[in-house]
Motif scaffolding. Structure first.
Motif, short mmCIF file in Angstrom:
data_model
loop_
_atom_site.label_atom_id
_atom_site.label_comp_id
_atom_site.label_asym_id
_atom_site.label_seq_id
_atom_site.Cartn_x
_atom_site.Cartn_y
_atom_site.Cartn_z
N GLU A 1 1.67 3.70 15.36
CA GLU A 1 3.06 3.52 15.79
C GLU A 1 3.48 2.11 15.40
O GLU A 1 2.86 1.13 15.82
CB GLU A 1 3.18 3.71 17.30
N ILE A 2 4.55 1.99 14.62
CA ILE A 2 5.07 0.67 14.26
C ILE A 2 5.92 0.13 15.39
O ILE A 2 5.71 -0.98 15.86
CB ILE A 2 5.89 0.74 12.96
N LYS A 3 6.88 0.90 15.84
CA LYS A 3 7.73 0.44 16.94
C LYS A 3 8.56 1.59 17.48
O LYS A 3 8.84 2.57 16.78
CB LYS A 3 8.66 -0.69 16.49
N VAL A 4 8.96 1.48 18.74
CA VAL A 4 10.02 2.29 19.33
C VAL A 4 10.98 1.30 19.95
O VAL A 4 10.63 0.57 20.87
CB VAL A 4 9.48 3.27 20.40
N ALA A 5 12.18 1.24 19.40
CA ALA A 5 13.18 0.26 19.85
C ALA A 5 14.54 0.93 19.85
O ALA A 5 14.96 1.49 18.84
CB ALA A 5 13.19 -0.96 18.93
N GLY A 6 15.21 0.87 21.01
CA GLY A 6 16.49 1.56 21.11
C GLY A 6 16.28 3.05 20.83
O GLY A 6 15.33 3.65 21.31
N PRO A 7 17.16 3.66 20.03
CA PRO A 7 17.02 5.09 19.77
C PRO A 7 16.05 5.41 18.64
O PRO A 7 15.88 6.57 18.30
CB PRO A 7 18.45 5.50 19.39
N LEU A 8 15.43 4.39 18.03
CA LEU A 8 14.60 4.60 16.84
C LEU A 8 13.12 4.54 17.15
O LEU A 8 12.67 3.75 17.99
CB LEU A 8 14.92 3.55 15.78
N ARG B 1 0.83 -1.19 0.00
CA ARG B 1 0.00 0.00 0.00
C ARG B 1 0.88 1.25 0.00
O ARG B 1 1.94 1.26 0.60
CB ARG B 1 -0.91 0.03 1.24
N GLU B 2 0.40 2.30 -0.66
CA GLU B 2 1.09 3.58 -0.64
C GLU B 2 0.90 4.22 0.74
O GLU B 2 -0.23 4.50 1.14
CB GLU B 2 0.55 4.50 -1.73
N ARG B 3 1.98 4.42 1.45
CA ARG B 3 1.93 4.98 2.79
C ARG B 3 3.11 5.94 2.98
O ARG B 3 4.04 5.99 2.17
CB ARG B 3 1.99 3.88 3.86
N THR B 4 3.06 6.67 4.08
CA THR B 4 4.16 7.58 4.43
C THR B 4 4.77 7.14 5.75
O THR B 4 4.05 6.88 6.72
CB THR B 4 3.67 9.03 4.54
N VAL B 5 6.09 7.05 5.77
CA VAL B 5 6.84 6.58 6.93
C VAL B 5 7.53 7.75 7.61
O VAL B 5 8.17 8.57 6.93
CB VAL B 5 7.89 5.52 6.52
N VAL B 6 7.39 7.83 8.91
CA VAL B 6 8.15 8.80 9.72
C VAL B 6 9.10 8.00 10.60
O VAL B 6 8.68 7.15 11.38
CB VAL B 6 7.23 9.66 10.60
N LEU B 7 10.40 8.27 10.44
CA LEU B 7 11.42 7.57 11.22
C LEU B 7 12.26 8.59 11.97
O LEU B 7 12.73 9.56 11.37
CB LEU B 7 12.30 6.70 10.32
N ILE B 8 12.41 8.39 13.27
CA ILE B 8 13.21 9.30 14.08
C ILE B 8 14.31 8.54 14.81
O ILE B 8 14.09 7.42 15.29
CB ILE B 8 12.34 10.07 15.10
N GLU B 9 15.48 9.13 14.83
CA GLU B 9 16.58 8.63 15.66
C GLU B 9 16.85 9.70 16.71
O GLU B 9 17.25 10.82 16.38
CB GLU B 9 17.83 8.37 14.85
#
Length: 448
Positions: free
Chosen positions: A322-329, A276-284
């Motif tokens: 929210e997909i995941k929060v793991a370690g610094p990500l 599916r066309e989606r938008t991902v937000v990734l933070i470190e």
């Protein structure tokens, strides 16, 4: 220095989901740490309850960039699945067990200290032989014998981080590399051919390539690794599959695709069904330096819990997860790009109020996302990789980085005067184009 949240319970809004859904984030330990006096001695005491000693076995695939240029996402996932099944079967035969969820091409196993180093190396040589015969994708394997903290299904600590780093950065496809601690456990006069690898050291010490040695005979190996990949509860078919990061229904389709290589019609049909066309937000988020590794670990987990708390408080009730929060990500998934950018900017502000600095990447495109058998979420696709490159590899601390597709969506909304959708802070003019070359490929993104 990054802010560490105050002692006591965490903000209630951040923990509405079951704790085992927060993959990689041991919230129970965070609460214990926050309620303590947060000294180095207290950190050691809390972590000592979770200390394990043994072998960390980490694998990393080779050549995926080249494969992804000629194959679709599902075809690549099918190709990297088979080596994981083989590695899991061989490692289990040597007394090991899987660690975490084996998302994308990542795989990690733990073997207790009682396992003989020679048995483990023989099993891994067998695995590499089998992968070489039956797989298009090759993997590099790194092995370290040390002490770790086992928390929420993952291995933590300085030695765990060092083992993963050298396995991912300093191994090649088809290679087995072991640290000095593993070599020291081999008996005198052992039959393995070893060669010192240059340029690796630090916490894991010298590293050696295993060139040759006896193989571990595993009766019915081919049938074993083929069977154990099928979805179902561990033990339901007499085999335990590796911890797949997909739903059972999708994984059955992935195995079908693996059994019919080159079937473009099947690949196209499954892509239309699952992507599916989606938008991902990734933070470190920023690191949390401390005087001791134990305090640094617990402080980092506390910061990650704070980041999760802020993220969940800002996440829209619909069209986002929210997909995941793991370690610094932290990774979040949105139906549309504009709300994703608005969230990214608000997340940056919310974290800054807690003196937490992060680098954020926002990218759009076809992704595979869904619940895992363990109840959490996972995701795969080019937007994840692009958001990671912008945030982790190229990004500037405290800035938000947009892919070209996301920036175009913002421009289109601005052109029709959709300021309500953009929000007060999503000013397109505030983002400037940046052109960088990564691995010989030129890419353009927007920083603001």
């Amino acid at each position: 220095m990054a802010y560490e949240p105050p002692a006591g319970p965490l903000t209630p809004g951040g923990f509405d989901t079951p704790r085992d859904v927060a993959a990689g984030l041991p919230l129970f330990l965070v609460e214990q740490w926050r309620a303590s006096d947060r000294t180095a001695g207290e950190a050691r005491r809390l972590l000592s309850r979770h200390e394990v000693r043994g072998y960390s076995v980490v694998s990393d695939s080779a050549g995926l960039t080249r494969l992804s240029q000629r194959l679709g996402l599902l075809e690549v996932l099918a190709l990297i699945d088979r080596p994981k099944r083989i590695l899991h079967a061989c490692a289990r035969a040597a007394g090991g067990r899987a660690v975490g969820v084996w998302a994308a091409d990542n795989a990690q196993l733990f073997h207790p200290d009682a396992v003989e180093a020679s048995t483990l190396l023989s099993a891994l040589l067998t695995a590499q032989d089998e992968i070489g015969r039956h797989c298009e994708v090759r993997i590099g394997i790194g092995v370290h014998l040390g002490s770790y903290y086992e928390l929420s299904g993952g291995l933590y600590g300085a030695e765990a981080d060092a083992a993963e780093e050298f396995a991912e950065n300093d191994t090649e496809g088809g290679e087995i590399a072991v640290t000095q601690a593993v070599v020291d456990r081999l008996p005198q006069g052992h039959p393995f051919a070893l060669a010192r690898k240059d340029g690796i050291g630090g916490l894991v010490g010298p590293v050696y390539q295993v060139l040759d040695g006896p193989r571990l005979a595993i009766p019915g190996l081919g049938e074993t690794w083929a069977a154990e990949g099928w979805p179902g509860e561990p033990g339901s078919t007499g085999q335990e599959h590796y911890p797949i990061p997909y739903s059972g229904a999708f994984y059955a389709d992935l195995l079908l695709l693996d059994s019919r290589p080159g079937d473009a019609e099947l690949a196209e049909r499954l892509a239309a069904e699952h992507l599916r066309e989606r938008t991902v937000v990734l933070i470190e988020r920023s690191a949390a330096p401390a005087d001791t590794p134990e305090v640094e670990l617990l402080r980092g987990l506390s910061l990650s819990a704070a980041m999760r708390d802020v993220g969940l408080s800002l996440l829209p009730p619909e069209g986002a997860v929210e997909i995941k929060v793991a370690g610094p990500l932290g990774i979040y998934l949105f139906d549309e790009p504009v709300p994703a950018v608005r969230f990214a900017l608000a997340l940056r502000t919310g974290l800054a109020e807690r003196e937490i600095v992060g680098r954020i990447g926002v990218a759009a495109g076809p992704v595979l996302a869904g619940r895992t058998p363990g109840g959490g979420w996972d995701i795969a696709g080019a937007p994840v990789n692009l958001a990671s490159k912008m945030a982790q590899d190229l990004g500037t601390p405290g800035r938000v980085h947009l892919s070209e597709a996301v920036h175009t969506a913002l421009v289109d909304h601005a052109a029709v005067g959709d300021h309500a959708a953009l929000g007060d802070h999503a000013d397109v003019a505030g983002f400037e184009a940046v052109r960088r070359t990564v691995s010989g490929v030129e890419m353009t993104y927007y920083e603001g």
